[in-house]
Design a protein around this motif. Sequence first.
Motif, short mmCIF file in Angstrom:
data_model
loop_
_atom_site.label_atom_id
_atom_site.label_comp_id
_atom_site.label_asym_id
_atom_site.label_seq_id
_atom_site.Cartn_x
_atom_site.Cartn_y
_atom_site.Cartn_z
N ILE A 66 -8.10 5.03 -6.11
CA ILE A 66 -8.14 3.85 -6.98
C ILE A 66 -7.08 3.96 -8.06
O ILE A 66 -6.32 3.01 -8.32
N GLY A 67 -7.02 5.11 -8.73
CA GLY A 67 -6.04 5.31 -9.79
C GLY A 67 -4.61 5.22 -9.29
O GLY A 67 -3.74 4.63 -9.95
N LEU A 68 -4.35 5.80 -8.11
CA LEU A 68 -3.00 5.75 -7.55
C LEU A 68 -2.60 4.32 -7.22
O LEU A 68 -1.48 3.89 -7.54
N LEU A 69 -3.50 3.56 -6.60
CA LEU A 69 -3.19 2.17 -6.26
C LEU A 69 -2.95 1.32 -7.50
O LEU A 69 -2.03 0.50 -7.54
N LEU B 16 6.46 -7.99 -5.58
CA LEU B 16 5.35 -8.47 -6.40
C LEU B 16 4.09 -8.68 -5.55
O LEU B 16 2.98 -8.36 -5.98
N MET B 17 4.26 -9.19 -4.34
CA MET B 17 3.11 -9.35 -3.46
C MET B 17 2.56 -7.99 -3.01
O MET B 17 1.35 -7.83 -2.82
N ALA B 18 3.45 -7.00 -2.86
CA ALA B 18 3.00 -5.64 -2.57
C ALA B 18 2.21 -5.07 -3.74
O ALA B 18 1.23 -4.34 -3.56
N SER B 19 2.62 -5.43 -4.96
CA SER B 19 1.87 -5.03 -6.15
C SER B 19 0.47 -5.61 -6.12
O SER B 19 -0.52 -4.92 -6.43
N SER B 20 0.36 -6.88 -5.73
CA SER B 20 -0.95 -7.51 -5.62
C SER B 20 -1.79 -6.83 -4.55
O SER B 20 -3.01 -6.70 -4.69
N ALA B 21 -1.13 -6.38 -3.47
CA ALA B 21 -1.85 -5.67 -2.42
C ALA B 21 -2.44 -4.36 -2.95
O ALA B 21 -3.56 -3.98 -2.58
N CYS B 22 -1.69 -3.66 -3.80
CA CYS B 22 -2.20 -2.41 -4.40
C CYS B 22 -3.43 -2.68 -5.26
O CYS B 22 -4.44 -1.96 -5.15
N HIS B 23 -3.36 -3.70 -6.11
CA HIS B 23 -4.51 -4.04 -6.95
C HIS B 23 -5.70 -4.49 -6.12
O HIS B 23 -6.85 -4.14 -6.41
N ALA B 24 -5.43 -5.27 -5.07
CA ALA B 24 -6.51 -5.72 -4.19
C ALA B 24 -7.15 -4.54 -3.47
O ALA B 24 -8.37 -4.46 -3.34
N GLY B 25 -6.31 -3.61 -3.01
CA GLY B 25 -6.83 -2.41 -2.36
C GLY B 25 -7.72 -1.60 -3.28
O GLY B 25 -8.77 -1.09 -2.87
N ALA B 26 -7.31 -1.47 -4.54
CA ALA B 26 -8.12 -0.74 -5.52
C ALA B 26 -9.47 -1.40 -5.72
O ALA B 26 -10.50 -0.72 -5.81
N SER B 27 -9.50 -2.74 -5.76
CA SER B 27 -10.78 -3.44 -5.96
C SER B 27 -11.69 -3.27 -4.75
O SER B 27 -12.92 -3.14 -4.91
N ILE B 28 -11.12 -3.25 -3.56
CA ILE B 28 -11.93 -3.07 -2.35
C ILE B 28 -12.47 -1.65 -2.28
O ILE B 28 -13.63 -1.42 -1.88
N ILE B 29 -11.67 -0.66 -2.68
CA ILE B 29 -12.15 0.73 -2.71
C ILE B 29 -13.29 0.88 -3.72
O ILE B 29 -14.26 1.61 -3.48
#
Length: 425
Positions: free
Chosen positions: A161-164, A247-260
């Motif tokens: 989560i922290g890394l993403l 920027l969309m890859a950045s959103s993917a990182c934040h979305a991945g963190a929320s799903i985790i």
Amino acid sequence: MSISLLLSSPPLPPPLLLGRGTRRSAASLQLQTSPPSPLRVSLAAARWDGGRRWWRVEAPQATTRARAAARAGISGGGGDGEGGDGTGIAAAAAVTVALAVMNRVLYKLALVPMRNYPFFLAQVTTFGYVIVYFSILFIRYHAGIVSKEMLALPKSRFMLIGLLEALGVASGMAAAAMLPGPSIPVLSQSFLVWQLILSVLILGRKYRANQIFGCLLVTIGVILAVTSGANSGPLLSDVKLLWPAVLMASSACHAGASIIKEFVFIDGAKRLEGQRPDIFVVNSFGSGFQALFVFLLLPFLSNLKGIPLTELPAYINRGAACFLNIGGNLKDCHGAPLLPLLFIAVNMAFNISVLNLVKMSTALVASLTATLAVPLSIYVLSLPLPYIPGGTNLSTSFLAGASILVVGLLIYNLPQKSADRMKTD
């Protein structure tokens, strides 16, 4: 229901007296219990003490699971569905929307005194939250709210989560420096799409057609509302395709963190026998690892903001002086420290509220709820505010976009049968 007590097992220490009666055979003894409930407490063994008393022993694991499930308000050890009822989720969503609007408005106000030091404000929120969250976690642990089992949950998930989150911040800042302002909130709406995809891949969740269509309408509505005030002509006509992709890859990182995070609640309920992890466990360890990775990326992040690493200490000193509004030559810091502190307090409450909504429902529901705050925030910021005099007239396309967004939220949350909810949620 009635439970037959078989007395063939070895005698166990008698923890609780059942009652008195005449001597009878064990096979014929029947205990009448209360009407069936979602939480079943089984009797593991019973023993006649040779006098006039029957003793019974509860199965320790069954009792532990029953109590844990009662505390969590769920049955069956926790699944990947919604953990709260409709009324509770609606109330939590309303609070989240209100805090989201306040968060966006106060951020804009906080940048009035801190407009020359936005990078300093970002680092204060990142590292300051670690201290606050762990302090609250310490208090809740000693109050008995947080258990040792919660603290013993696998840390690899929190590290991910922290890394993403840190990668999302770094890539987001890199892209934002190269993109026109109005395009940033538009491209950031890919967050919802990423969440939809990742929840299917990671959590195995299935969505109905109306939910997918509702998410699509929400995205279209936000894009239309945000771009309503943009200048004529394509927003990204002079920008390389690399930076929108980043920027969309950045959103993917934040979305991945929320799903985790959602996965941590689901998996934690199984590990804790029905009791979901406390939100401050997830917040504290997630923020701690995020701060660690942000610290490792600090030279890169400071360069993105045009601050050479050698000048970073002087920049931090000036930023701290402006934040506290102390020292000379700080006429541009009017409004500090009140506005920055208000923003930090509301931002912290908003993050806690979002995570609580994730715990009660799903990460996608929390994101859709927070997305509703985008047009509301634009409307509030169009009004005359303290430190931001004057106002802005909203266009017809903004109102149309806001209406489409609300319709999308309503379609996503259409009533459904219980059986359907169990399949999709």
